[in-house]
Design a protein around this motif. Structure first.
Motif, PDB file in Angstrom:
ATOM      1  N   LYS A 114       0.737  -1.180  -0.081  1.00 54.39           N
ATOM      2  CA  LYS A 114      -0.006   0.063  -0.106  1.00 54.39           C
ATOM      3  C   LYS A 114       0.910   1.141  -0.032  1.00 54.39           C
ATOM      4  O   LYS A 114       0.412   2.359  -0.516  1.00 54.39           O
ATOM      5  N   ASN A 161       2.865   3.705  -8.013  1.00 53.63           N
ATOM      6  CA  ASN A 161       2.341   2.976  -9.021  1.00 53.63           C
ATOM      7  C   ASN A 161       3.702   2.312  -9.863  1.00 53.63           C
ATOM      8  O   ASN A 161       3.753   1.369 -10.258  1.00 53.63           O
ATOM      9  N   LEU A 200      -3.404  -2.389 -13.228  1.00 51.06           N
ATOM     10  CA  LEU A 200      -2.832  -1.023 -12.906  1.00 51.06           C
ATOM     11  C   LEU A 200      -2.783   0.060 -13.898  1.00 51.06           C
ATOM     12  O   LEU A 200      -2.793   1.203 -13.427  1.00 51.06           O
ATOM     13  N   ARG A 236      -9.492   3.638 -11.897  1.00 49.72           N
ATOM     14  CA  ARG A 236     -10.407   2.975 -10.923  1.00 49.72           C
ATOM     15  C   ARG A 236     -11.115   3.837 -10.196  1.00 49.72           C
ATOM     16  O   ARG A 236     -10.538   4.787  -9.810  1.00 49.72           O
ATOM     17  N   THR A 278     -12.535   4.464  -6.032  1.00 53.36           N
ATOM     18  CA  THR A 278     -11.657   4.235  -4.929  1.00 53.36           C
ATOM     19  C   THR A 278     -12.164   2.771  -4.264  1.00 53.36           C
ATOM     20  O   THR A 278     -11.086   2.235  -3.894  1.00 53.36           O
ATOM     21  N   GLN A 283     -12.763   0.249  -6.108  1.00 56.92           N
ATOM     22  CA  GLN A 283     -11.979  -0.622  -6.914  1.00 56.92           C
ATOM     23  C   GLN A 283     -10.510  -0.675  -6.638  1.00 56.92           C
ATOM     24  O   GLN A 283      -9.921  -1.978  -6.503  1.00 56.92           O
ATOM     25  N   ASP A 284     -10.035   0.439  -6.185  1.00 56.89           N
ATOM     26  CA  ASP A 284      -8.712   0.602  -5.908  1.00 56.89           C
ATOM     27  C   ASP A 284      -8.456  -0.085  -4.495  1.00 56.89           C
ATOM     28  O   ASP A 284      -7.383  -0.819  -4.799  1.00 56.89           O
ATOM     29  N   GLU A 285      -9.172  -0.122  -3.715  1.00 56.46           N
ATOM     30  CA  GLU A 285      -9.206  -0.757  -2.558  1.00 56.46           C
ATOM     31  C   GLU A 285      -9.063  -2.313  -2.636  1.00 56.46           C
ATOM     32  O   GLU A 285      -8.494  -3.097  -2.048  1.00 56.46           O
ATOM     33  N   LEU A 304      -8.560  -4.009  -5.228  1.00 55.45           N
ATOM     34  CA  LEU A 304      -7.489  -4.330  -6.001  1.00 55.45           C
ATOM     35  C   LEU A 304      -6.067  -4.520  -5.009  1.00 55.45           C
ATOM     36  O   LEU A 304      -5.300  -5.444  -5.176  1.00 55.45           O
ATOM     37  N   GLU A 305      -5.925  -3.458  -4.034  1.00 47.69           N
ATOM     38  CA  GLU A 305      -4.724  -3.350  -3.148  1.00 47.69           C
ATOM     39  C   GLU A 305      -4.932  -4.645  -2.411  1.00 47.69           C
ATOM     40  O   GLU A 305      -3.857  -5.183  -1.864  1.00 47.69           O
TER      41      GLU A 305
END
Length: 83
Positions: free
Chosen positions: A20, A24, A62, A66, A68, A70-72, A74-75
């Motif tokens: 996290k 990128n 990547l 995305r 937020t 979707q980003d979480e 993916l993380e």
């Protein structure tokens, strides 16, 4: 599970935290390094071929914009890879 990265649950938490904190470009570099490592394994290794497909998909994800949430999500997926 990757035997080289097998360990306690706290190691997974540390890896997730570290992932996290990466930018990128750092993530992309880590993925490229892991792909190189997988390519050194035997070509008939089902583990290596599956891991390479997953890493390729991560590279694609990547590069996409995305939300937020979707980003979480993916993380969370990335942190499970233990790169």
């Amino acid at each position: 599970m990757d035997p080289e990265h097998a360990g306690s649950g706290s190691e997974g938490a540390k890896t997730g935290w570290r992932w996290k904190q990466m930018g990128n470009e750092e993530k992309k570099a880590a993925i490229r390094e892991e792909m190189k490592r997988m390519q050194r394994l035997p070509h008939n290794s089902s583990y290596a071929s599956h891991r390479l497909r997953v890493l390729d998909k991560i590279q694609q994800l990547l590069s996409l914009p995305r939300t937020t949430s979707q980003d979480e999500e993916l993380e969370l997926l990335f942190s499970g890879l233990r790169l």
